[in-house]
Design a protein around this motif. Structure first.
Motif, mmCIF file in Angstrom:
data_model
loop_
_atom_site.group_PDB
_atom_site.id
_atom_site.type_symbol
_atom_site.label_atom_id
_atom_site.label_comp_id
_atom_site.label_asym_id
_atom_site.label_seq_id
_atom_site.Cartn_x
_atom_site.Cartn_y
_atom_site.Cartn_z
ATOM 1 N N TRP A 97 66.790 45.380 33.818
ATOM 2 C CA TRP A 97 67.503 46.307 34.704
ATOM 3 C C TRP A 97 67.532 45.783 36.135
ATOM 4 O O TRP A 97 68.566 45.850 36.815
ATOM 5 C CB TRP A 97 66.870 47.696 34.669
ATOM 6 N N VAL B 157 70.110 44.331 28.823
ATOM 7 C CA VAL B 157 69.711 45.659 29.322
ATOM 8 C C VAL B 157 69.724 46.667 28.173
ATOM 9 O O VAL B 157 68.762 47.427 27.984
ATOM 10 C CB VAL B 157 70.632 46.132 30.470
ATOM 11 N N SER C 219 66.236 48.057 26.643
ATOM 12 C CA SER C 219 66.045 49.488 26.910
ATOM 13 C C SER C 219 65.837 50.272 25.614
ATOM 14 O O SER C 219 64.923 51.101 25.522
ATOM 15 C CB SER C 219 67.242 50.056 27.677
#
Length: 157
Positions: free
Chosen positions: A30, A53, A57
């Motif tokens: 991020w 990302v 995540s």
């Protein structure tokens, strides 16, 4: 930035990986995606991609859930420990790369931090559960929050 700070942060992000193996790469990914970390001209530039990302995540969220399951292996057993060392190394190298420092030193420091985080976190969690005579999930959730907070602090510097 002073290399000593970068090296300390590389160890710190490794500790994060030792506590939760996928929180560290999710946070670094991020940070790179938001251009808080400049990885554009490094071999770790992929960390800032939208795909990285998304993957890190989702995996980090899954790990936060899986950590609470009774059949989840200990973080200090071989395969989870190796994953933590690898993730700590990649994340430590990423922090060093963004500060134009050695990727190898960053990887070694991040991997070392991961070992510290894995064994230290496991021992502290076990002791707190015992001393406080409480359910593991309460300590685990607290550990999640501390880990996420530490990761956010380290990547924002």
């Amino acid at each position: 930035m002073n290399p000593n700070y970068v090296y300390a942060f590389a160890v710190g992000i490794g500790v994060v990986a030792g506590l939760r193996s996928l929180t560290a790469p999710a946070a670094v990914s991020w940070a790179a995606h938001l251009s808080w970390l400049n990885l554009h001209s490094s071999p770790l530039a992929f960390m800032g991609s939208t795909v990285a990302v998304a993957i890190f995540s989702l995996l980090a969220i899954g790990e936060l859930i899986a950590d609470k399951m009774p059949k989840t292996p200990r973080r200090t057993s071989l395969v989870p420990l190796l994953a933590r060392i690898l993730m700590g190394g990649v994340c430590g190298a990423s922090l060093c790369a963004s500060a134009n420092q050695s990727l190898l030193i960053g990887a070694l420091l991040g991997g070392t931090g991961a070992v510290i985080g894995a064994f230290g976190g496991y021992d502290i969690r076990r002791r707190l559960v015992s001393k406080l005579n409480t359910k593991d999930i309460f300590i685990a959730i607290s550990e999640d929050l501390i880990t996420i907070g530490l990761a956010c602090f380290l990547i924002s510097q």
